[in-house]
Design a protein around this motif. Sequence first.
Motif, short mmCIF file in Angstrom:
data_model
loop_
_atom_site.label_atom_id
_atom_site.label_comp_id
_atom_site.label_asym_id
_atom_site.label_seq_id
_atom_site.Cartn_x
_atom_site.Cartn_y
_atom_site.Cartn_z
N GLY A 37 32.21 -69.29 4.17
CA GLY A 37 32.70 -69.67 2.85
C GLY A 37 33.94 -70.52 2.93
N ALA A 38 34.95 -70.05 3.62
CA ALA A 38 36.21 -70.80 3.74
C ALA A 38 36.02 -72.02 4.63
CB ALA A 38 37.30 -69.90 4.29
N GLU A 92 34.67 -55.47 12.63
CA GLU A 92 33.41 -54.81 12.28
C GLU A 92 32.55 -55.72 11.41
OE1 GLU A 92 34.20 -50.99 10.47
OE2 GLU A 92 35.40 -50.36 12.19
N TYR A 93 33.18 -56.37 10.45
CA TYR A 93 32.49 -57.28 9.54
C TYR A 93 31.83 -58.41 10.33
CZ TYR A 93 32.25 -61.16 6.16
OH TYR A 93 31.85 -62.22 5.39
N GLU A 94 32.57 -59.01 11.27
CA GLU A 94 32.03 -60.10 12.07
C GLU A 94 30.96 -59.60 13.03
OE1 GLU A 94 35.58 -61.87 13.66
OE2 GLU A 94 35.96 -63.01 11.82
N ALA A 95 31.14 -58.40 13.58
CA ALA A 95 30.15 -57.82 14.49
C ALA A 95 28.84 -57.54 13.76
CB ALA A 95 30.69 -56.53 15.10
N ASN A 96 28.90 -57.27 12.47
CA ASN A 96 27.71 -57.00 11.68
C ASN A 96 27.12 -58.27 11.06
OD1 ASN A 96 27.78 -54.22 12.17
ND2 ASN A 96 29.22 -53.89 10.50
N GLY A 97 27.49 -59.41 11.59
CA GLY A 97 26.90 -60.67 11.14
C GLY A 97 27.68 -61.40 10.07
N GLY A 119 28.71 -56.92 2.39
CA GLY A 119 28.75 -58.30 2.83
C GLY A 119 30.02 -59.05 2.47
N GLU A 120 30.94 -58.40 1.81
CA GLU A 120 32.19 -59.05 1.43
C GLU A 120 33.18 -58.99 2.58
OE1 GLU A 120 33.46 -60.34 -1.68
OE2 GLU A 120 31.34 -60.45 -2.21
#
Length: 111
Positions: free
Chosen positions: A80-81, A70-75, A3-4
């Motif tokens: 945070g920013a 990939e990170y954004e595609a996985n939700g 999730g990072e």
Amino acid sequence: MSGERPKRPLSAYMLWLNENREQIKKDNPGSKVTDIAKKGGELWRAMKDKSEWEQKAIKMKEDYNKAVKEYEANGGTDTGAGKKRKSKGAKPVKKSKKKETSEEEEEEDSE
């Protein structure tokens, strides 16, 4: 990934410095960290051919962009920013609206 958000890639200069820092320390015994960084900057600027490091940096940036997708595609999101920036701008607006509301309510109560 747990999730990072992926970390931003290093620049060509930082890749080069990380690989050459120990050698710079050996060549300049007793130097402070700031002196090592300053010497590294001088050596980097004096280099004629930086293509090796620039290619590595480009590759890292491509890998980073792929990882972010990939990170954004996985939700994963940038909440945070984004929240930090939005909250600073939103708070004063909310405060002023509250003031207007409370003044209007006071006026209604006094009538």
